[in-house]
Design an enzyme around this catalytic site. Structure first.
Site, PDB file in Angstrom:
ATOM      1  CB  SER A  37      18.713 -20.737  -5.463  1.00  0.00           C
ATOM      2  OG  SER A  37      18.360 -19.807  -4.468  1.00  0.00           O
ATOM      3  CE1 TYR A  40      14.169 -19.523  -8.307  1.00  0.00           C
ATOM      4  CE2 TYR A  40      14.671 -19.065  -6.005  1.00  0.00           C
ATOM      5  CZ  TYR A  40      15.080 -19.195  -7.317  1.00  0.00           C
ATOM      6  OH  TYR A  40      16.398 -19.009  -7.637  1.00  0.00           O
ATOM      7  CE  LYS A  81      16.534 -22.105  -9.445  1.00  0.00           C
ATOM      8  NZ  LYS A  81      16.963 -22.276 -10.856  1.00  0.00           N
TER       9      LYS A  81
END
Length: 339
Positions: A126, A151, A155
């Site tokens: 991402s 989050y 990644k």
């Protein structure tokens, strides 16, 4: 015809990628526990492609269950790993859940790759991994800044895990695709974005408001250092994104990669503000939206958009659709699924 395992295959990006893989001659198998997806997606994929996709309903954090996929399918040649929790706000509230799920599932996939000698992995990364980048557009060499959410940190950590794995196991190929803001739906309006939880990303919020499921849109932050004060994002059509995964898999299976660990940005290379995206929806669909201006939201990056020259040069990939195509297909999908 190579067989590809797509984890999170019934999710938003996974389902569109299954369609693109099938359209390009791949055999596919899916793994999805329907935490944030619908079993009906499999019917949609069959309607579009004519192929019934086998799905394993299991939790990839369960290593024994994950191994069974590879026992049943010894001819898997590549894995596209989408399966992950992805709500920024939820990750701020439940950081341990995100670390356990997103990293635990990746580690199990890598264990199975090694055990069953599956040589090719495409990882769903991402743009959030960049944090608040100092320069725009970001390139693959732009250094990571501090993650703005758990989050995003999963990644970053996932990519570091793959780098170390690839250094140790040099016959395995690991590609991380850093994508920006996927949106839109398949042109058929048979599949699209339909999260089972309360969507927080802009486009489903816009279409949900337009259809009447939401009373209004809140624009989080109007005092950022951007041209209209709202956050800027690089919105990429989900079918352009799906095709990039197909091209990345072809790239490694055909042995075109010089390095066994690669990273690619996937975006359209142009930033669109939240207010501009709302305007694009109203313009292309001739529908007025009810929105309000609100305070900033925790975890949001101010502005980010991509330089995708590397993907163009090495993968032969180019985005074909823009923000208006995104808003048009997203709205058609919203209307169909609420009939």
């Amino acid at each position: 015809m190579a067989k590809i395992l797509v984890t999170g295959g019934c999710g938003y990006i996974g389902s569109h990628t299954l369609v693109d893989l099938i359209d390009n001659g791949f055999e596919v198998v899916s793994a999805d526990n329907f935490h944030n997806s619908h079993v009906s997606v499999l019917d949609g994929i069959k309607e579009i492609t004519g192929k019934q996709v086998k799905n394993y309903n299991l939790n990839l954090c369960d290593l024994a269950a994950t191994r069974q996929i590879f026992i049943d399918n010894p001819d898997i040649e590549g894995i596209i790993h989408f399966a992950a929790l992805k709500a920024v706000g939820e990750s701020v509230d439940k950081p341990l859940l995100y670390f356990q799920n997103n990293l635990g599932s990746l580690l199990n996939i890598l264990e199975c790759m090694k055990e069953f000698e599956v040589k090719n992995l495409i990882f769903s990364s991402s743009c959030s991994a960049y944090g608040n980048a100092d320069e725009l557009p970001v390139t693959e060499n732009t250094p990571f800044k501090e993650a703005e959410s758990p989050y995003a940190r999963t990644k970053q950590m996932g990519e570091h895990i793959l780098e170390d794995f690839a250094k140790k196991y040099t016959s395995y190929n690991c590609i991380s695709l850093r994508y920006f803001n996927p949106a839109g739906a398949h042109e058929s309006a048979i599949i699209g974005e339909s999260p089972t939880n309360n969507a927080s990303n802009l486009v489903p919020v816009v279409t949900g408001t337009a259809i009447g499921k939401r009373a209004k849109i809140t624009v989080f932050g109007t005092d950022y250092d951007t041209r209209d004060g709202s956050c800027i994002r690089d919105y990429i059509h989900v079918m352009d994104l799906a095709n990039a995964h197909t091209k990345a898999m072809q790239f490694v299976i055909e042995g075109k990669n010089e390095n066994n660990s690669e990273v690619f940005n996937l975006g359209i290379g142009a930033g669109v503000s939240v207010l501009e995206a709302i305007d694009a929806f109203e313009k292309v669909n001739k529908v007025k939206l009810n929105y309000e201006l609100g305070p900033r939201r925790a975890g949001d990056v101010v502005a980010i958009y991509a330089n995708f020259e590397k993907a163009a040069q090495l993968l032969g990939w180019q985005p074909k659709r823009n923000i208006e195509d995104i808003m048009r297909t997203a709205w058609e999908w919203e209307k169909v699924r609420n009939e």
